[in-house]
Design a protein around this motif. Sequence first.
Motif, mmCIF file in Angstrom:
data_model
loop_
_atom_site.group_PDB
_atom_site.id
_atom_site.type_symbol
_atom_site.label_atom_id
_atom_site.label_comp_id
_atom_site.label_asym_id
_atom_site.label_seq_id
_atom_site.Cartn_x
_atom_site.Cartn_y
_atom_site.Cartn_z
ATOM 1 N N SER A 7 23.800 61.107 10.212
ATOM 2 C CA SER A 7 24.472 59.838 10.535
ATOM 3 C C SER A 7 25.829 60.093 11.163
ATOM 4 O O SER A 7 26.220 59.419 12.129
ATOM 5 C CB SER A 7 24.633 58.991 9.270
ATOM 6 O OG SER A 7 23.379 58.666 8.722
ATOM 7 N N THR A 8 26.541 61.087 10.621
ATOM 8 C CA THR A 8 27.844 61.445 11.188
ATOM 9 C C THR A 8 27.695 61.952 12.612
ATOM 10 O O THR A 8 28.462 61.585 13.510
ATOM 11 C CB THR A 8 28.521 62.512 10.323
ATOM 12 O OG1 THR A 8 28.637 62.029 8.984
ATOM 13 C CG2 THR A 8 29.906 62.835 10.861
ATOM 14 N N ASN A 9 26.681 62.809 12.812
ATOM 15 C CA ASN A 9 26.438 63.346 14.159
ATOM 16 C C ASN A 9 26.050 62.230 15.130
ATOM 17 O O ASN A 9 26.474 62.229 16.292
ATOM 18 C CB ASN A 9 25.335 64.400 14.115
ATOM 19 C CG ASN A 9 25.775 65.666 13.403
ATOM 20 O OD1 ASN A 9 26.970 65.947 13.328
ATOM 21 N ND2 ASN A 9 24.831 66.425 12.878
ATOM 22 N N ASN A 10 25.226 61.284 14.648
ATOM 23 C CA ASN A 10 24.819 60.153 15.501
ATOM 24 C C ASN A 10 26.018 59.295 15.871
ATOM 25 O O ASN A 10 26.133 58.832 17.013
ATOM 26 C CB ASN A 10 23.775 59.298 14.782
ATOM 27 C CG ASN A 10 22.432 59.994 14.692
ATOM 28 O OD1 ASN A 10 22.153 60.921 15.448
ATOM 29 N ND2 ASN A 10 21.588 59.548 13.778
ATOM 30 N N ALA A 11 26.912 59.079 14.890
ATOM 31 C CA ALA A 11 28.114 58.280 15.171
ATOM 32 C C ALA A 11 28.987 58.960 16.218
ATOM 33 O O ALA A 11 29.515 58.310 17.127
ATOM 34 C CB ALA A 11 28.901 58.054 13.880
ATOM 35 N N LYS A 12 29.132 60.302 16.088
ATOM 36 C CA LYS A 12 29.919 61.039 17.074
ATOM 37 C C LYS A 12 29.270 60.970 18.452
ATOM 38 O O LYS A 12 29.953 60.817 19.470
ATOM 39 C CB LYS A 12 30.068 62.493 16.636
ATOM 40 C CG LYS A 12 30.960 62.690 15.419
ATOM 41 C CD LYS A 12 31.058 64.164 15.048
ATOM 42 C CE LYS A 12 31.960 64.365 13.833
ATOM 43 N NZ LYS A 12 32.024 65.800 13.436
ATOM 44 N N LEU A 13 27.927 61.088 18.464
ATOM 45 C CA LEU A 13 27.205 61.033 19.736
ATOM 46 C C LEU A 13 27.347 59.658 20.386
ATOM 47 O O LEU A 13 27.567 59.553 21.602
ATOM 48 C CB LEU A 13 25.726 61.356 19.503
ATOM 49 C CG LEU A 13 24.833 61.395 20.751
ATOM 50 C CD1 LEU A 13 25.325 62.463 21.722
ATOM 51 C CD2 LEU A 13 23.389 61.653 20.361
ATOM 52 N N GLU A 14 27.249 58.590 19.565
ATOM 53 C CA GLU A 14 27.423 57.232 20.092
ATOM 54 C C GLU A 14 28.829 57.035 20.648
ATOM 55 O O GLU A 14 29.016 56.383 21.677
ATOM 56 C CB GLU A 14 27.131 56.207 18.994
ATOM 57 C CG GLU A 14 25.662 56.106 18.625
ATOM 58 C CD GLU A 14 25.431 55.133 17.489
ATOM 59 O OE1 GLU A 14 26.419 54.533 17.003
ATOM 60 O OE2 GLU A 14 24.267 54.964 17.091
ATOM 61 N N ALA A 15 29.820 57.599 19.943
ATOM 62 C CA ALA A 15 31.204 57.496 20.420
ATOM 63 C C ALA A 15 31.359 58.193 21.767
ATOM 64 O O ALA A 15 32.034 57.677 22.671
ATOM 65 C CB ALA A 15 32.158 58.093 19.390
ATOM 66 N N LYS A 16 30.727 59.352 21.916
ATOM 67 C CA LYS A 16 30.804 60.081 23.183
ATOM 68 C C LYS A 16 30.107 59.300 24.297
ATOM 69 O O LYS A 16 30.587 59.253 25.437
ATOM 70 C CB LYS A 16 30.168 61.459 23.033
ATOM 71 C CG LYS A 16 30.990 62.426 22.202
ATOM 72 C CD LYS A 16 30.330 63.792 22.117
ATOM 73 C CE LYS A 16 31.165 64.769 21.291
ATOM 74 N NZ LYS A 16 30.515 66.103 21.179
#
Length: 270
Positions: free
Chosen positions: A62-71
Amino acid sequence: MLIILVFGAIFSIFFALAFLTNFKFEKMTVLSKSSIFIITSICLVVIVVSAFKLLKLNLKQSTNNAKLEAKILEAQLKLKEQELRYLKMQIHPHFLFNTLNTMYGLALKKAEQAPDMILKLSNLLDYLLYQTEKPLVLITEEIAHIKDYIDLEKMRFNNTLEVTMNEQLASKHTTIAPMLLLPFIENSFKHGSIKNGVLKIDIQIITDFEKVYFRIKNSNSQNTSSQHGIGLENIKKRLELLYPNKHELSITENKNDFEVSLKLKTTQNA
C-alpha cells in the motif's frame, strides 16, 4: 524464522512432557497425547504468523502504491505544465504576428499614431513576457490589455470599426488565467467580416464573486471561412487544462454573426 521458533517451542514442550513421563505415552496428559491437538496448534501458529506477515506485506505494498500514485500525479502535473507552456508559445507568436502587421501598415503610411501604437504594444509585450507566467491575474489587468489591443486595431481599421464594450464587475479582485480572453478578441478582429463598410464587435464582461461571464459577437458573412482557427483551438485546450468541469464554452455561427460565450467558475482574492 518466527514460524520455526514457535514450531520448535511446541515440539520442545511436547518432548519435555514426554521426558517427564519417561517417554511412557500412556502417562502423558490427554492433550499432549492428541496428535490432532498438536497439528491444530501448529496450524494456528502458522496461520497467525502468516496473517501478520501478509498484513505487513500488504501495508508495504500500500505504501509503495501510494508512492507510485504520487509519482504518477507529479508526472501528470508536469505534463500539464509543459502542455500549457506549449499552448502559450503558440498563442503569443500568433498574437504578435497580427499586431506587428498592423504596426507595419501604419509605418508605411507614416501615420502619427505610430508612437502611441508602439507604447501600447510595449504594454502588451510586458504582459505577454512577464504577467502570463503567473497562474492568475486580476480581471482588471486582462481588461486593460484588451482595451490596449482594441485601440491598436482601431488605428488599423480607422473608420471601418465599431466596437462596444460593456463591463460589469462586482469585484475588481476576481482573478483568471492570463491571456484567457484576449485570444477571443483577436479572433473576432482577424476573422470578422466588414458589412456595410463596418466591422461590428460587441463585447460583454460580467463578474460576480464566483463567476466570470464573457461574450463576444462580431459581424459575419457567408463568404467568410470558419473562424475556428488556431487561437480558438488553443484556448479550448487551455480551458480544459485550467478549468476542468468549471467552464462552459459556447460558439455559434450564422450568416450574420459569430458569437462566443464563456462562463467560468473562479475565485475572488481578498
